[in-house]
Design a protein around this motif. Structure first.
Motif, PDB file in Angstrom:
ATOM      1  N   HIS A 155      17.669  25.090 -79.930  1.00  0.00           N
ATOM      2  CA  HIS A 155      17.788  24.923 -78.481  1.00  0.00           C
ATOM      3  C   HIS A 155      16.722  23.936 -78.045  1.00  0.00           C
ATOM      4  CE1 HIS A 155      20.615  28.238 -78.113  1.00  0.00           C
ATOM      5  NE2 HIS A 155      19.861  28.878 -78.986  1.00  0.00           N
ATOM      6  N   ILE A 156      17.129  22.941 -77.281  1.00  0.00           N
ATOM      7  CA  ILE A 156      16.218  21.890 -76.857  1.00  0.00           C
ATOM      8  C   ILE A 156      16.035  21.976 -75.347  1.00  0.00           C
ATOM      9  CG2 ILE A 156      15.889  19.395 -76.694  1.00  0.00           C
ATOM     10  CD1 ILE A 156      17.595  19.146 -79.224  1.00  0.00           C
ATOM     11  N   ARG A 157      14.778  21.958 -74.909  1.00  0.00           N
ATOM     12  CA  ARG A 157      14.478  21.915 -73.481  1.00  0.00           C
ATOM     13  C   ARG A 157      14.236  20.482 -73.093  1.00  0.00           C
ATOM     14  NH1 ARG A 157      12.096  27.391 -71.278  1.00  0.00           N
ATOM     15  NH2 ARG A 157      13.357  28.540 -72.710  1.00  0.00           N
ATOM     16  N   VAL A 189      20.521  11.269 -65.777  1.00  0.00           N
ATOM     17  CA  VAL A 189      19.767  11.506 -67.013  1.00  0.00           C
ATOM     18  C   VAL A 189      20.064  12.896 -67.566  1.00  0.00           C
ATOM     19  CG1 VAL A 189      17.441  11.745 -67.969  1.00  0.00           C
ATOM     20  CG2 VAL A 189      17.948   9.873 -66.408  1.00  0.00           C
ATOM     21  N   TYR A 190      20.115  13.900 -66.707  1.00  0.00           N
ATOM     22  CA  TYR A 190      20.409  15.269 -67.124  1.00  0.00           C
ATOM     23  C   TYR A 190      21.793  15.375 -67.751  1.00  0.00           C
ATOM     24  CZ  TYR A 190      21.541  20.219 -66.886  1.00  0.00           C
ATOM     25  OH  TYR A 190      21.943  21.484 -67.200  1.00  0.00           O
ATOM     26  N   ASN A 191      22.790  14.780 -67.109  1.00  0.00           N
ATOM     27  CA  ASN A 191      24.156  14.843 -67.658  1.00  0.00           C
ATOM     28  C   ASN A 191      24.243  14.114 -68.992  1.00  0.00           C
ATOM     29  OD1 ASN A 191      25.144  16.363 -65.530  1.00  0.00           O
ATOM     30  ND2 ASN A 191      25.712  14.564 -64.343  1.00  0.00           N
ATOM     31  N   GLY A 192      23.536  13.007 -69.124  1.00  0.00           N
ATOM     32  CA  GLY A 192      23.511  12.305 -70.410  1.00  0.00           C
ATOM     33  C   GLY A 192      22.856  13.129 -71.493  1.00  0.00           C
ATOM     34  N   ALA A 193      21.778  13.816 -71.151  1.00  0.00           N
ATOM     35  CA  ALA A 193      21.088  14.671 -72.134  1.00  0.00           C
ATOM     36  C   ALA A 193      21.976  15.834 -72.551  1.00  0.00           C
ATOM     37  CB  ALA A 193      19.778  15.180 -71.549  1.00  0.00           C
ATOM     38  N   LYS A 194      22.706  16.399 -71.616  1.00  0.00           N
ATOM     39  CA  LYS A 194      23.619  17.505 -71.953  1.00  0.00           C
ATOM     40  C   LYS A 194      24.712  17.051 -72.906  1.00  0.00           C
ATOM     41  CE  LYS A 194      25.244  20.966 -69.375  1.00  0.00           C
ATOM     42  NZ  LYS A 194      25.781  21.704 -68.242  1.00  0.00           N
ATOM     43  N   GLN A 195      25.242  15.867 -72.661  1.00  0.00           N
ATOM     44  CA  GLN A 195      26.308  15.356 -73.525  1.00  0.00           C
ATOM     45  C   GLN A 195      25.800  15.020 -74.914  1.00  0.00           C
ATOM     46  OE1 GLN A 195      28.183  12.092 -71.544  1.00  0.00           O
ATOM     47  NE2 GLN A 195      29.027  13.379 -69.917  1.00  0.00           N
ATOM     48  N   ALA A 196      24.556  14.593 -74.976  1.00  0.00           N
ATOM     49  CA  ALA A 196      23.980  14.247 -76.286  1.00  0.00           C
ATOM     50  C   ALA A 196      23.795  15.505 -77.093  1.00  0.00           C
ATOM     51  CB  ALA A 196      22.648  13.533 -76.100  1.00  0.00           C
TER      52      ALA A 196
END
Length: 66
Positions: A42-44, A59-66
């Motif tokens: 799990h990554i924060r 940025v948040y949505n991109g991080a979630k997709q990654a």
């Protein structure tokens, strides 16, 4: 053997070696995906900025997709 012929032979050898290496690498199985080696990780991720900020949301949505 002339210098031009040596260069041509050297270039041909390098191209053949690179092609063989690329073919060998592309046929290797994706062991990391098969073993699911990080399925329990799990990554924060902290976006920063103001809550609801347009850039932060992107940025948040991109991080979630990654």
């Amino acid at each position: 053997m002339s210098m031009t012929m040596r260069r041509t032979l050297l270039r041909s050898t390098i191209v053949a070696a690179a092609t063989t290496l690329a073919a060998a690498i592309s046929t290797l199985p994706a062991q990391a995906l098969d073993a699911q080696w990080c399925k329990d990780v799990h990554i924060r991720f902290f976006v920063g900025g103001a809550e609801g900020d347009a850039f932060g949301t992107i940025v948040y949505n991109g991080a979630k997709q990654a």
